[in-house]
Write an enzyme that holds these catalytic residues in place. Structure first.
Site, mmCIF file in Angstrom:
data_model
loop_
_atom_site.group_PDB
_atom_site.id
_atom_site.type_symbol
_atom_site.label_atom_id
_atom_site.label_comp_id
_atom_site.label_asym_id
_atom_site.label_seq_id
_atom_site.Cartn_x
_atom_site.Cartn_y
_atom_site.Cartn_z
ATOM 1 N N GLY A 1 6.483 -16.436 -18.466
ATOM 2 C CA GLY A 1 7.398 -17.345 -17.640
ATOM 3 C C GLY A 1 7.098 -16.622 -16.182
ATOM 4 N N ASN B 1 20.037 -17.134 -17.815
ATOM 5 C CA ASN B 1 19.644 -16.475 -18.962
ATOM 6 C C ASN B 1 20.983 -15.463 -19.633
ATOM 7 O OD1 ASN B 1 18.642 -15.139 -16.412
ATOM 8 N ND2 ASN B 1 18.386 -13.277 -17.530
ATOM 9 N N GLN C 1 14.626 -20.333 -20.030
ATOM 10 C CA GLN C 1 15.703 -20.126 -21.070
ATOM 11 C C GLN C 1 16.218 -21.353 -21.706
ATOM 12 O OE1 GLN C 1 16.888 -17.836 -23.354
ATOM 13 N NE2 GLN C 1 16.401 -16.568 -21.530
ATOM 14 N N SER D 1 8.266 -20.210 -21.058
ATOM 15 C CA SER D 1 7.664 -18.995 -21.749
ATOM 16 C C SER D 1 7.622 -19.310 -23.519
ATOM 17 C CB SER D 1 8.351 -17.895 -21.506
ATOM 18 O OG SER D 1 7.740 -16.673 -21.836
ATOM 19 N N GLY D 2 6.650 -19.106 -24.138
ATOM 20 C CA GLY D 2 6.417 -19.214 -25.636
ATOM 21 C C GLY D 2 7.573 -18.593 -26.213
ATOM 22 N N HIS D 3 7.658 -17.157 -25.770
ATOM 23 C CA HIS D 3 8.231 -16.369 -26.826
ATOM 24 C C HIS D 3 10.046 -16.494 -26.703
ATOM 25 C CE1 HIS D 3 10.215 -13.173 -24.031
ATOM 26 N NE2 HIS D 3 9.487 -13.831 -23.332
ATOM 27 N N CYS E 1 16.136 -7.502 -19.379
ATOM 28 C CA CYS E 1 15.252 -6.968 -18.420
ATOM 29 C C CYS E 1 16.116 -5.962 -17.469
ATOM 30 C CB CYS E 1 14.842 -8.089 -17.266
ATOM 31 S SG CYS E 1 13.988 -9.453 -18.096
#
Length: 395
Positions: free
Chosen positions: A70, A149, A178, A198-200, A324
């Site tokens: 992402g 997020n 998100q 984003s895949g994860h 993060c």
């Protein structure tokens, strides 16, 4: 282990892992090769592109470009628009964006661009009149996330897109990382030009993402090299991860247990606020305006890192706000932007649920959390007078 940190990353779904395995063994060709093995690899990529497009309601699978994550998608979108419009130096964003957008926009200021930072109120919501007032003829880009997020607060991107389109010719970029898989998204019906995912975050592995580029939007390549992704992003495609992202999107499209997840989140949130006197909700109380899986709760006069440690020792995984920046000892920029007092913000915990959570997970958390908070309050460095009157400092 009880995992309540799904906004940080998710477990790879078994179905996703099964789909990846052939591409990690017998299907090892380069998708750019013309032979039969290469063509099979290419077919896997194109099927995944269809699956991603279906989940987010893209009008054409060709609008999907695969990336590594992402953050790459966000960076490419923002820098690409500014490269495409070198005479326009103005960017509009919010103070509560993910670091991939917020830190890049801070860097852009140092590089000579002008950034208008939109504030949020104490609930984490935007005043859209401020957006209207900020738009200018030299505005190149508006970058506003779909879902925060940390708090799960949703921004009204349908209305935002209309405002941008009706009052400027700026490009509208949305960080949707998100939100994808948690709420319905139909980009065909929205005035969104660029959309990152984003895949994860949706049960694919880490290391794969995508950028939606609306048909007609010209975005310069971010990575220069070969002609992969129709010449838009160079580099040999990570086929196993791309296939995994496609299957994860298919699973998300078929998933029908969002109400169950929300009911678990609601019980956890309601019981924490009812049982623990120093618990405070961060983000709007109207749950229709938040992601159905997310609850950000502060425990006044207690350090979030201490709460996390005690929960971890009990086998419960949570986050102190955004993963993060969870290793720093500063209040998160999101909570600071919401004017959450320092002594409250420092005790913030983000609970984010996913498809594999059960009612037993919630009950176990509710069994152990009150005792942890009670213990930590007794150890708090703040004196009784401060505990009684609270604090309005926002260091």
């Amino acid at each position: 282990m009880i995992y309540l940190d799904n906004n940080a990353t998710t477990r790879v779904a078994p179905e996703v892992l099964d789909a990846m395995n052939p591409y990690l063994s017998e299907l090892y060709g380069n998708p750019s090769s013309a032979h039969s093995l290469g063509r099979k690899m290419k077919q896997g990529i194109e099927q995944a592109r269809d699956q991603v497009a279906a989940l987010i309601g893209a009008a054409d699978p060709a609008e999907i470009v695969f990336t590594s994550c992402g953050s790459e998608s966000d960076n490419w979108a923002i820098r690409g628009v500014l490269r495409q419009h070198p005479n326009k130096k103005h960017v509009i964003t919010t103070r509560v964006e993910h670091e991939a957008v917020r830190n890049l926009c801070s860097l852009l200021e140092n590089e000579g661009n002008e950034v208008t930072w939109l504030d949020v109120d104490r609930n984490g919501e935007l005043d859209l009149d401020n957006l209207r007032a900020a738009l200018r003829p030299d505005t190149a880009l508006v970058s506003i996330m779909l879902a925060n997020n940390e708090t799960g607060v949703l921004f009204p991107i349908e209305e935002i897109g209309r405002i941008v389109r009706e009052n400027s010719d700026a490009t509208f970029h949305v960080d949707g990382v998100q939100a994808v898989s948690k709420i319905p998204i139909d980009l065909k019906s929205l005035e969104v030009d660029l959309f990152a995912l984003s895949g994860h975050k949706l049960h694919a592995p880490q290391g794969v993402g995508a950028l939606y580029i609306r048909r007609g939007v010209n975005l310069p390549s971010f990575i220069i090299g070969g002609g992969q992704e129709q010449g838009r992003r160079a580099g040999t495609s990570a086929v196993p991860n791309i296939v995994a992202l496609g299957v994860a999107c298919r699973l998300a499209l078929d998933f029908d247990q969002h109400e169950r997840i929300q009911s678990l989140r609601d019980r956890l949130e309601d019981e924490i606020l009812a049982r623990i006197s120093n618990a405070r909700l961060n983000g709007i109380a109207d749950r229709a305006k938040r992601l159905p899986n997310t609850s950000n709760i502060s425990f006044e006069y207690v350090e979030g890192e201490n709460i996390l440690t005690h929960l971890d020792q009990a086998g419960i995984c949570v986050s102190t706000g955004s993963a993060c920046h969870s290793t720093t000892h500063e209040s998160s920029p999101t909570l600071r932007a919401m004017n959450v007092p320092y002594t409250t913000a420092q005790g913030s915990i983000r609970f984010s649920l996913g498809r594999y959570n059960t009612s037993k997970d919630i009950e176990k958390t509710l069994d152990v959390l009150p005792g942890i908070i009670q213990k930590l309050v007794k150890m708090s460095p703040y004196d009784k007078e401060l505990n009684a009157q609270g604090s309005s400092s926002s260091r």
